[in-house]
Design an enzyme around this catalytic site. Structure first.
Site, PDB file in Angstrom:
ATOM      1  N   LYS A   8       0.821  -1.225   0.000  1.00  0.00           N
ATOM      2  CA  LYS A   8       0.000   0.000   0.000  1.00  0.00           C
ATOM      3  C   LYS A   8       0.852   1.270   0.000  1.00  0.00           C
ATOM      4  O   LYS A   8       0.600   2.185  -0.773  1.00  0.00           O
ATOM      5  CB  LYS A   8      -0.901   0.062   1.248  1.00  0.00           C
ATOM      6  CG  LYS A   8      -1.971  -0.991   1.326  1.00  0.00           C
ATOM      7  CD  LYS A   8      -2.927  -0.687   2.484  1.00  0.00           C
ATOM      8  CE  LYS A   8      -2.258  -0.684   3.854  1.00  0.00           C
ATOM      9  NZ  LYS A   8      -1.768  -2.013   4.281  1.00  0.00           N
ATOM     10  N   ARG A  83      -9.571   1.965   8.828  1.00  0.00           N
ATOM     11  CA  ARG A  83      -9.168   0.588   9.105  1.00  0.00           C
ATOM     12  C   ARG A  83     -10.238  -0.185   9.841  1.00  0.00           C
ATOM     13  O   ARG A  83     -10.026  -1.347  10.198  1.00  0.00           O
ATOM     14  CB  ARG A  83      -7.898   0.586   9.947  1.00  0.00           C
ATOM     15  CG  ARG A  83      -6.617   0.241   9.185  1.00  0.00           C
ATOM     16  CD  ARG A  83      -5.472   0.414  10.137  1.00  0.00           C
ATOM     17  NE  ARG A  83      -4.294  -0.355   9.857  1.00  0.00           N
ATOM     18  CZ  ARG A  83      -3.233   0.109   9.205  1.00  0.00           C
ATOM     19  NH1 ARG A  83      -3.241   1.296   8.662  1.00  0.00           N
ATOM     20  NH2 ARG A  83      -2.160  -0.650   9.091  1.00  0.00           N
ATOM     21  N   ARG A 122      11.114  -6.387   4.586  1.00  0.00           N
ATOM     22  CA  ARG A 122      11.086  -5.008   5.085  1.00  0.00           C
ATOM     23  C   ARG A 122      11.703  -4.930   6.483  1.00  0.00           C
ATOM     24  O   ARG A 122      12.364  -3.954   6.823  1.00  0.00           O
ATOM     25  CB  ARG A 122       9.633  -4.506   5.121  1.00  0.00           C
ATOM     26  CG  ARG A 122       9.516  -3.023   5.425  1.00  0.00           C
ATOM     27  CD  ARG A 122       8.113  -2.525   5.212  1.00  0.00           C
ATOM     28  NE  ARG A 122       7.210  -2.965   6.259  1.00  0.00           N
ATOM     29  CZ  ARG A 122       5.892  -2.773   6.250  1.00  0.00           C
ATOM     30  NH1 ARG A 122       5.329  -2.181   5.220  1.00  0.00           N
ATOM     31  NH2 ARG A 122       5.136  -3.172   7.239  1.00  0.00           N
ATOM     32  N   ARG A 128      11.705  -1.704  10.961  1.00  0.00           N
ATOM     33  CA  ARG A 128      10.507  -1.171  11.630  1.00  0.00           C
ATOM     34  C   ARG A 128      10.208  -1.962  12.891  1.00  0.00           C
ATOM     35  O   ARG A 128      10.234  -3.195  12.891  1.00  0.00           O
ATOM     36  CB  ARG A 128       9.306  -1.254  10.672  1.00  0.00           C
ATOM     37  CG  ARG A 128       8.868   0.105  10.177  1.00  0.00           C
ATOM     38  CD  ARG A 128       7.751  -0.013   9.191  1.00  0.00           C
ATOM     39  NE  ARG A 128       6.478  -0.437   9.784  1.00  0.00           N
ATOM     40  CZ  ARG A 128       5.325  -0.338   9.187  1.00  0.00           C
ATOM     41  NH1 ARG A 128       5.244   0.202   7.986  1.00  0.00           N
ATOM     42  NH2 ARG A 128       4.223  -0.749   9.771  1.00  0.00           N
ATOM     43  N   ARG A 139      -0.831  -8.109  13.454  1.00  0.00           N
ATOM     44  CA  ARG A 139      -1.314  -7.114  12.493  1.00  0.00           C
ATOM     45  C   ARG A 139      -2.124  -7.778  11.380  1.00  0.00           C
ATOM     46  O   ARG A 139      -3.117  -7.219  10.904  1.00  0.00           O
ATOM     47  CB  ARG A 139      -0.134  -6.319  11.924  1.00  0.00           C
ATOM     48  CG  ARG A 139       0.397  -5.307  12.956  1.00  0.00           C
ATOM     49  CD  ARG A 139       1.789  -4.829  12.629  1.00  0.00           C
ATOM     50  NE  ARG A 139       1.859  -4.185  11.353  1.00  0.00           N
ATOM     51  CZ  ARG A 139       2.888  -4.283  10.509  1.00  0.00           C
ATOM     52  NH1 ARG A 139       3.929  -5.009  10.827  1.00  0.00           N
ATOM     53  NH2 ARG A 139       2.861  -3.662   9.379  1.00  0.00           N
TER      54      ARG A 139
END
Ligand code: AMP
Length: 182
Positions: A8, A83, A122, A128, A139
């Site tokens: 996204k 969300r 990632r 992160r 998540r």
């Protein structure tokens, strides 16, 4: 829309640039506030670190504020918001106050194997805090429980554009732009 790791953020950046409108990522705004040590960042951090949604009151107020900024006048691309159903309803009210509505909702469809591979990639590249295995799992669950139902919600409103999110980045961008203009 799309699960964590669907691409996204990457796609939103390209699509917004192509359309000449701001890219508004609630996740990016939260991360900037965490990094800056603001009160908003302090409110958001524990939820983000756990893979949970930041409470709606905090998130909705932040988006309402962002949408008052003049760069949103020609339009804007929301990434990671809404969300859940309550956020979707609040967004509709915010837009109605400006006598506008959503033009489209893009759903990026990516199989769960690709999603997990991208998230782990990632985690290595960006470091992160919420890209650890436990938090990734949470998540993904939060997405399935709270966010995915919005797919049906927007389909009923004839706003949904479903796009295959697997392939080369530029090809996916082209698919999205195509879905938005046809
Ligand atoms: P993202 O970068 O979109 O994956 O968002 C990272 C984290 O920020 C999420 O896991 C949530 O903790 C928080 N967050 C981002 N957008 C929202 C939202 N619309 N509502 C609640 N929490 C959000």
């Amino acid at each position: 829309m799309g699960p964590p790791g669907a691409g996204k953020g990457t796609q939103a950046q390209f699509v917004a640039a192509q359309l000449g409108i701001p890219h508004i990522s609630t996740g990016d705004i939260f991360r900037a506030n965490v990094a800056g040590g603001t009160e908003l960042g302090q409110q958001a951090q524990k939820f983000m670190d756990a893979g949970e949604l930041v409470p709606d009151s905090v998130t909705n107020a932040m988006v309402a504020d962002r949408l008052t900024q003049p760069d949103t006048e020609p339009g804007f691309l929301l990434d990671g918001y809404p969300r859940n159903r309550d956020q979707a309803v609040v967004l509709e009210d915010l837009l109605a106050d400006r006598s506008i509505g959503l033009d489209a909702v893009v759903e990026l469809v990516v199989d769960s194997e690709s999603v997990i591979a991208r998230l782990l990639d990632r985690a290595i590249k960006d470091g992160r805090a919420d890209d650890t295995e436990d938090v990734i799992r949470r998540r993904l669950d939060v997405y399935a429980e709270q966010t995915e139902p919005l797919v049906g919600y927007y389909r009923e409103k004839s706003l949904l554009r479903t796009v295959d999110g697997v392939g080369q980045i530029a090809d996916i961008t082209a698919r999205i732009l195509d879905a938005l203009t046809n």
